[in-house]
Design a protein around this motif. Sequence first.
Motif, PDB file in Angstrom:
ATOM      1  N   ILE A  49       0.836  -1.198   0.000  1.00  0.00           N
ATOM      2  CA  ILE A  49       0.000   0.000   0.000  1.00  0.00           C
ATOM      3  C   ILE A  49       0.871   1.249   0.000  1.00  0.00           C
ATOM      4  O   ILE A  49       0.611   2.209  -0.735  1.00  0.00           O
ATOM      5  CB  ILE A  49      -0.978  -0.013   1.198  1.00  0.00           C
ATOM      6  CG1 ILE A  49      -2.043  -1.090   0.960  1.00  0.00           C
ATOM      7  CG2 ILE A  49      -1.618   1.356   1.414  1.00  0.00           C
ATOM      8  CD1 ILE A  49      -2.959  -1.350   2.143  1.00  0.00           C
ATOM      9  N   SER A  50       1.932   1.233   0.791  1.00  0.00           N
ATOM     10  CA  SER A  50       2.838   2.388   0.845  1.00  0.00           C
ATOM     11  C   SER A  50       3.528   2.602  -0.487  1.00  0.00           C
ATOM     12  O   SER A  50       3.659   3.738  -0.962  1.00  0.00           O
ATOM     13  CB  SER A  50       3.881   2.187   1.950  1.00  0.00           C
ATOM     14  OG  SER A  50       3.264   2.066   3.203  1.00  0.00           O
ATOM     15  N   GLU A  51       3.961   1.523  -1.102  1.00  0.00           N
ATOM     16  CA  GLU A  51       4.663   1.626  -2.389  1.00  0.00           C
ATOM     17  C   GLU A  51       3.725   2.131  -3.485  1.00  0.00           C
ATOM     18  O   GLU A  51       4.153   2.829  -4.402  1.00  0.00           O
ATOM     19  CB  GLU A  51       5.271   0.265  -2.751  1.00  0.00           C
ATOM     20  CG  GLU A  51       6.232   0.274  -3.913  1.00  0.00           C
ATOM     21  CD  GLU A  51       7.534   1.043  -3.681  1.00  0.00           C
ATOM     22  OE1 GLU A  51       8.259   1.257  -4.671  1.00  0.00           O
ATOM     23  OE2 GLU A  51       7.817   1.450  -2.540  1.00  0.00           O
ATOM     24  N   ARG A 130       9.349   2.694   6.940  1.00  0.00           N
ATOM     25  CA  ARG A 130       9.234   2.944   5.502  1.00  0.00           C
ATOM     26  C   ARG A 130       7.794   2.832   5.015  1.00  0.00           C
ATOM     27  O   ARG A 130       7.538   2.901   3.811  1.00  0.00           O
ATOM     28  CB  ARG A 130      10.099   1.942   4.729  1.00  0.00           C
ATOM     29  CG  ARG A 130      11.564   2.083   5.052  1.00  0.00           C
ATOM     30  CD  ARG A 130      12.236   2.816   3.958  1.00  0.00           C
ATOM     31  NE  ARG A 130      13.643   3.015   4.275  1.00  0.00           N
ATOM     32  CZ  ARG A 130      14.347   3.989   3.746  1.00  0.00           C
ATOM     33  NH1 ARG A 130      13.788   4.824   2.901  1.00  0.00           N
ATOM     34  NH2 ARG A 130      15.601   4.144   4.057  1.00  0.00           N
ATOM     35  N   THR A 131       6.862   2.595   5.917  1.00  0.00           N
ATOM     36  CA  THR A 131       5.462   2.478   5.509  1.00  0.00           C
ATOM     37  C   THR A 131       4.695   3.735   5.882  1.00  0.00           C
ATOM     38  O   THR A 131       5.056   4.441   6.831  1.00  0.00           O
ATOM     39  CB  THR A 131       4.792   1.244   6.147  1.00  0.00           C
ATOM     40  OG1 THR A 131       4.986   1.276   7.553  1.00  0.00           O
ATOM     41  CG2 THR A 131       5.365  -0.048   5.600  1.00  0.00           C
ATOM     42  N   ASP A 132       3.643   3.999   5.136  1.00  0.00           N
ATOM     43  CA  ASP A 132       2.793   5.156   5.406  1.00  0.00           C
ATOM     44  C   ASP A 132       2.156   5.016   6.781  1.00  0.00           C
ATOM     45  O   ASP A 132       1.798   3.903   7.187  1.00  0.00           O
ATOM     46  CB  ASP A 132       1.688   5.264   4.353  1.00  0.00           C
ATOM     47  CG  ASP A 132       2.229   5.629   2.973  1.00  0.00           C
ATOM     48  OD1 ASP A 132       3.416   6.015   2.878  1.00  0.00           O
ATOM     49  OD2 ASP A 132       1.468   5.519   1.996  1.00  0.00           O
ATOM     50  N   PRO A 133       1.983   6.119   7.502  1.00  0.00           N
ATOM     51  CA  PRO A 133       1.387   6.060   8.841  1.00  0.00           C
ATOM     52  C   PRO A 133       0.049   5.313   8.885  1.00  0.00           C
ATOM     53  O   PRO A 133      -0.241   4.624   9.857  1.00  0.00           O
ATOM     54  CB  PRO A 133       1.221   7.536   9.210  1.00  0.00           C
ATOM     55  CG  PRO A 133       2.302   8.236   8.451  1.00  0.00           C
ATOM     56  CD  PRO A 133       2.413   7.479   7.156  1.00  0.00           C
ATOM     57  N   ILE A 134      -0.722   5.411   7.824  1.00  0.00           N
ATOM     58  CA  ILE A 134      -2.041   4.775   7.793  1.00  0.00           C
ATOM     59  C   ILE A 134      -1.953   3.249   7.861  1.00  0.00           C
ATOM     60  O   ILE A 134      -2.901   2.586   8.298  1.00  0.00           O
ATOM     61  CB  ILE A 134      -2.850   5.235   6.549  1.00  0.00           C
ATOM     62  CG1 ILE A 134      -4.321   4.852   6.669  1.00  0.00           C
ATOM     63  CG2 ILE A 134      -2.261   4.698   5.272  1.00  0.00           C
ATOM     64  CD1 ILE A 134      -5.087   5.697   7.630  1.00  0.00           C
ATOM     65  N   VAL A 135      -0.820   2.660   7.432  1.00  0.00           N
ATOM     66  CA  VAL A 135      -0.681   1.195   7.452  1.00  0.00           C
ATOM     67  C   VAL A 135       0.415   0.716   8.405  1.00  0.00           C
ATOM     68  O   VAL A 135       0.715  -0.476   8.432  1.00  0.00           O
ATOM     69  CB  VAL A 135      -0.448   0.622   6.032  1.00  0.00           C
ATOM     70  CG1 VAL A 135      -1.708   0.709   5.198  1.00  0.00           C
ATOM     71  CG2 VAL A 135       0.731   1.294   5.351  1.00  0.00           C
ATOM     72  N   GLN A 136       0.987   1.612   9.189  1.00  0.00           N
ATOM     73  CA  GLN A 136       1.988   1.171  10.163  1.00  0.00           C
ATOM     74  C   GLN A 136       1.377   0.230  11.194  1.00  0.00           C
ATOM     75  O   GLN A 136       2.056  -0.642  11.722  1.00  0.00           O
ATOM     76  CB  GLN A 136       2.663   2.366  10.828  1.00  0.00           C
ATOM     77  CG  GLN A 136       3.694   3.011   9.936  1.00  0.00           C
ATOM     78  CD  GLN A 136       4.420   4.162  10.598  1.00  0.00           C
ATOM     79  OE1 GLN A 136       3.869   4.886  11.407  1.00  0.00           O
ATOM     80  NE2 GLN A 136       5.672   4.341  10.222  1.00  0.00           N
TER      81      GLN A 136
END
Length: 196
Positions: A49-51, A130-136
Amino acid sequence: MSDSASVWTQRLAEFRAATAARQPTPGCGAAGAVTADIGLALVLKGLRISEAHGSDPVRHELLQAAEALLGRPGAFADDDMQAFDDYLSAARHGEVENKQAAARQACAVPLALAHCCLEALELAVDAWPRTDPIVQSDVHAGAVLIHAGLSAALINVDADMTSLEDPSAQDQAGRTRRRLQSEGDALLRRLVDSGK
């Protein structure tokens, strides 16, 4: 173990029922393997999702590593059930030599699973920042599940190593077990501390 008997060809409800049943397998080793693989899937979700929101070369490498690793922890579920079935069969038939070989395998499988969990846990720790806060939260929860799988595998080792007749084999399994738990605990602490 045949494909038809594999944990991964069962419905989730069937696996849960088999785990709760009054039969030797699946037990803590198989449940730990499944749990760790689900945890790794959550880490991979966070990376994907972050990528999708913007490419990062380091994150892309982590994503590829997670894709390559996904399925490996879970494969130990079938191996664990087979190893314990082999041990019980050898014990039931009084096959002393086969029983000791099966006891060694019954310890080796969860130790190998724990090694694989460590690899997945390291990946989760590296992925979290390295992941977006929404999916951490997915990555964090995935790491907790991977750690739970590692811990369950090592509890399995505690139970199985008592069947080893060779004191040096027992000692080696115990030392390896303690090291893996310590390394896994430290990795999870690192992730939790970085999230504060």
